[in-house]
Design a protein around this motif. Structure first.
Motif, PDB file in Angstrom:
ATOM      1  N   ALA A   2       0.313   3.721  -3.803  1.00  0.00           N
ATOM      2  CA  ALA A   2      -0.595   4.809  -3.307  1.00  0.00           C
ATOM      3  C   ALA A   2      -0.593   5.972  -4.010  1.00  0.00           C
ATOM      4  CB  ALA A   2      -0.155   5.331  -1.621  1.00  0.00           C
ATOM      5  N   TRP A  46       0.676  -0.915   0.104  1.00  0.00           N
ATOM      6  CA  TRP A  46       0.001   0.067  -0.138  1.00  0.00           C
ATOM      7  C   TRP A  46       0.461   1.543  -0.139  1.00  0.00           C
ATOM      8  CZ3 TRP A  46      -4.981  -0.290  -0.534  1.00  0.00           C
ATOM      9  CH2 TRP A  46      -5.954  -0.997  -0.826  1.00  0.00           C
ATOM     10  N   ASP A  47       1.746   1.206   0.744  1.00  0.00           N
ATOM     11  CA  ASP A  47       2.904   2.482   0.615  1.00  0.00           C
ATOM     12  C   ASP A  47       3.507   2.419  -0.783  1.00  0.00           C
ATOM     13  OD1 ASP A  47       4.621  -0.038   1.121  1.00  0.00           O
ATOM     14  OD2 ASP A  47       5.962   0.956   2.450  1.00  0.00           O
TER      15      ASP A  47
END
Length: 218
Positions: free
Chosen positions: A191, A187-188
């Motif tokens: 993003a 996710w990071d």
């Protein structure tokens, strides 16, 4: 305004339920194309091909579904709506309906793909989130194009001709971010791509909201 949007949504749902053959036709299209892919690849497929086939089939299924957005609105019904609701209310109601429609078709396609071609999705939560954002962007573009086609004489070729170039930026971003949901999603790291995809969906919704009023008055 909210009440009118809900009524437009309910009206579209009722009309779709009355002619269930339209929805069943889209379902049949998804089933047959995925089954054909299963026969061609003998059930063995790489995540990259799985991803590409999924979005190609979903785009054309969405085209079939969205083209009928204004099929029930003949010229006289357009005049009736003109005196009852604002154009913004009509486009929001129809876009919301198409969003739920396309998201449902996307979930169905995911289940059929998983059943016949295996389940390479490493991050189901990320894939569902991408499908939600994609459905929002697709519904905004295709609903507006469907309204444009209805005003131009309901030419069945017009939605495909106009929508494919408009969908290209979203499809390009989708292909990059969704393959990561299949092979391993962080996710990071991803993003920024999700943000770009979300912004594209928001921009298309806003453009549809603003431009439909001019189409409505034509």
């Amino acid at each position: 305004m909210l009440v009118q949007i809900v009524e437009i949504f309910k009206l579209n749902f009722t009309l779709e339920w009355r002619r269930k053959q339209s929805f069943l036709g889209v379902v049949l299209y998804v089933l047959t194309t995925v089954y054909l892919a299963y026969l061609v690849f003998s059930g063995v497929i790489t995540p990259e091909v799985w991803n590409a086939l999924f979005w190609v089939i979903l785009i054309f299924a969405s085209l079939q579904a969205a083209f009928r957005s204004f099929q029930n609105e003949a010229d006289r019904r357009f005049l009736l709506y003109f005196g009852m609701v604002k154009p913004q209310v009509l486009i929001i109601g129809k876009t919301l309906y198409n969003f739920f429609y396309m998201f449902s078709i996307g979930l169905l396609a995911t289940l059929v793909f998983t059943f016949l071609l295996g389940n390479p999705i490493a991050s189901p939560g990320a894939f569902i989130s991408i499908l939600l954002i994609a459905s929002a962007g697709f519904s905004a573009i295709l609903t507006f194009v469907s309204g444009l086609a209805a005003k131009a004489g309901d030419n069945p070729a017009l939605p495909a001709i106009l929508s494919i170039p408009l969908l290209y930026p979203q499809v390009l971003t989708l292909s990059k971010v969704s393959i990561r949901a299949l092979t391993g999603f962080a996710w990071d790291i991803n993003a920024p791509l999700l943000l770009v995809l979300s912004m594209l969906a928001v921009v298309t919704c806003l453009l549809s909201y603003l431009l439909f009023a001019y189409l409505w008055r034509d």
